[in-house]
Design an enzyme around this catalytic site. Sequence first.
Site, PDB file in Angstrom:
ATOM      1  N   ALA A 122       0.769  -1.247   0.000  1.00 21.79           N
ATOM      2  CA  ALA A 122       0.000   0.000   0.000  1.00 21.79           C
ATOM      3  C   ALA A 122       0.800   1.296   0.000  1.00 21.79           C
ATOM      4  O   ALA A 122       0.294   2.317  -0.456  1.00 21.79           O
ATOM      5  CB  ALA A 122      -0.958  -0.001   1.182  1.00 21.79           C
ATOM      6  N   ALA A 123       2.021   1.314   0.548  1.00 19.68           N
ATOM      7  CA  ALA A 123       2.739   2.590   0.669  1.00 19.68           C
ATOM      8  C   ALA A 123       3.131   3.116  -0.706  1.00 19.68           C
ATOM      9  O   ALA A 123       3.518   2.314  -1.567  1.00 19.68           O
ATOM     10  CB  ALA A 123       3.982   2.415   1.531  1.00 19.68           C
ATOM     11  N   GLY A 125       0.308   5.033  -0.554  1.00 25.27           N
ATOM     12  CA  GLY A 125      -1.124   5.170  -0.258  1.00 25.27           C
ATOM     13  C   GLY A 125      -1.974   5.667  -1.421  1.00 25.27           C
ATOM     14  O   GLY A 125      -3.141   5.986  -1.226  1.00 25.27           O
ATOM     15  N   GLU A 145       1.643  -2.580   4.532  1.00 24.80           N
ATOM     16  CA  GLU A 145       2.959  -2.309   3.937  1.00 24.80           C
ATOM     17  C   GLU A 145       3.984  -3.132   4.682  1.00 24.80           C
ATOM     18  O   GLU A 145       4.104  -3.038   5.906  1.00 24.80           O
ATOM     19  CB  GLU A 145       3.284  -0.814   4.018  1.00 24.80           C
ATOM     20  CG  GLU A 145       4.695  -0.448   3.605  1.00 24.80           C
ATOM     21  CD  GLU A 145       5.103  -0.932   2.197  1.00 24.80           C
ATOM     22  OE1 GLU A 145       4.338  -0.767   1.246  1.00 24.80           O
ATOM     23  OE2 GLU A 145       6.208  -1.511   2.084  1.00 24.80           O
ATOM     24  N   ASP A 172       4.242  -9.182   6.415  1.00 22.13           N
ATOM     25  CA  ASP A 172       4.694  -9.844   5.202  1.00 22.13           C
ATOM     26  C   ASP A 172       3.457 -10.501   4.552  1.00 22.13           C
ATOM     27  O   ASP A 172       2.577 -10.978   5.267  1.00 22.13           O
ATOM     28  CB  ASP A 172       5.725 -10.922   5.594  1.00 22.13           C
ATOM     29  CG  ASP A 172       6.389 -11.492   4.378  1.00 22.13           C
ATOM     30  OD1 ASP A 172       7.486 -11.016   4.050  1.00 22.13           O
ATOM     31  OD2 ASP A 172       5.804 -12.416   3.744  1.00 22.13           O
ATOM     32  N   ASP A 189      -0.716  -4.049  -5.878  1.00 19.94           N
ATOM     33  CA  ASP A 189       0.023  -3.128  -6.754  1.00 19.94           C
ATOM     34  C   ASP A 189       1.491  -3.475  -6.489  1.00 19.94           C
ATOM     35  O   ASP A 189       2.133  -2.890  -5.630  1.00 19.94           O
ATOM     36  CB  ASP A 189      -0.326  -1.692  -6.328  1.00 19.94           C
ATOM     37  CG  ASP A 189       0.240  -0.648  -7.264  1.00 19.94           C
ATOM     38  OD1 ASP A 189       0.430  -0.945  -8.446  1.00 19.94           O
ATOM     39  OD2 ASP A 189       0.490   0.483  -6.792  1.00 19.94           O
ATOM     40  N   CYS A 242       3.810  -1.146 -12.583  1.00 16.07           N
ATOM     41  CA  CYS A 242       4.175  -0.043 -13.491  1.00 16.07           C
ATOM     42  C   CYS A 242       5.356  -0.507 -14.337  1.00 16.07           C
ATOM     43  O   CYS A 242       6.318   0.222 -14.540  1.00 16.07           O
ATOM     44  CB  CYS A 242       4.461   1.240 -12.728  1.00 16.07           C
ATOM     45  SG  CYS A 242       5.716   1.066 -11.470  1.00 16.07           S
TER      46      CYS A 242
END
Length: 461
Positions: A122-123, A125, A145, A172, A189, A242
Amino acid sequence: MLVLPQKLMTALNKLAHFDEDAFRAVHQSDTQVVSVRLNRAKIQIEEEIGATAPHGLSFPLADRIPWTSNGFYLPERPSFTLDPLFHAGVYYVQEASGMFVEHALRNTVDLSSPLKVLDLCAAPGGKSTLIQSLISKESLLLSNEVIKTRVPVLHQNMSKWGLMNGMISNNDPKDFRRIPGYFDVLMIDAPCSGSGLFRKDPAAIREWTEEGVRLCSQRQQRILADAWDCLKENGVLIYSTCSYSTEENEDILDCLLNQFACESLRLPLDASWNIIETRSEKANGYGYRFYPDKINGEGFFLAVVQKKSEVNGIQKVKEKREMPNKQEETAVRKFIPDEDNQFIRMSEWIHVMPAGLLADFLTLKNYLYMKKAGVMAGRMGSGEWIPDHELALSTGLNPEIPELELSGSDALKYLRREVLTADVQKKGWIPVSFRHQKLGWVKILPNRLNNYFPKSWRILK
Ligand code: SAM
């Protein structure tokens, strides 16, 4: 001149839709795409596009980002650090392609139902604040995270966003095996080789290697295998990177479809968006690719699968929460009057969250290392309530509480944690605001005004 890795270009040239000339040209141009996503729980805007900021923001908005409801391109990059509204959580600076997560969610999940959502990586955010704006108040968002040093930035961004139904853990992915079948939605992500950000961050080009892609691909498979169990039957997994590399995208989708009982979900696309729909080589799963020469944004990949196997869930814990005492409860209720929210004590601190999420929190804290739950309201000091910074930024804060409205220059002084002066009759703790968006607390004493903006958040510019 940017020199793109030849091995990446050779691999991409094997993809029928890839246009090498256009791709190279867009990397050589100076174009920088800047975009923000507005926090509708904090700002409503009538006239959006083209206006020279008569809408309360500090900059004009250019076009809407077509695949998301609250995302806008900006005509140029303002100094976000020097904009108090950035610190108030009125908007989040986010890359446009990543906001496609909204389109994926809207088309695969019933967002009006109470959901349990895990954002596993998540980080800082970006996806979490996006998802939190889309789910209902009764839904839970757990933002996890694994890297401890990245939790504070996630915490800061979630606090600024100000919604009540978020929690943060620092675990984890394999720890989530302890809670099988818990979540309706799993957002991954994934950490990746980052080629999609080459235009924005040319330094990343030097770090790119084929071996790096291979290692990322292995790590992504491990993360997915570890987290898969915590998804419910018919639950939806949104996987994104990405990276442009097939090994991190369609091949990962193939691994999922071959290894687990799940179905690839196809998303509707508007042809004018220029997003490329791809199919994975082995299992024919649907993937969505974003290229900077085709869309106004950076490189991105997303795929959605739905779980099709039964999972035996865990029992919710029937543990008692530690309640605030009467004095604390009366003090907090003045700040958070909405009776739908409930309080819980953790050591001396009182946290507030939607009543329906208490059982989730009590369950999750038995299995995970929870770093935040709902909104930290504060604690009782010697005879007075000491509000936490998060409370000032919370959308649950009682709007009747008088605020001290600051000018732009005083707001910056506040955010730098400098000394402020003001002629105020009221004494005690009071939220300060800029354009009526809360920035934090000050304490007004007979002869001075103490600045309680968190030290670690202060702007140094
Ligand atoms: N979702 C974030 C957002 O939208 O702001 C960006 C996430 S970033 C692409 C990937 C995240 O995965 C990073 O925060 C990184 O610390 C985390 N990460 C790195 N290694 C990981 C691992 N082995 N398992 C899970 N997460 C990992």
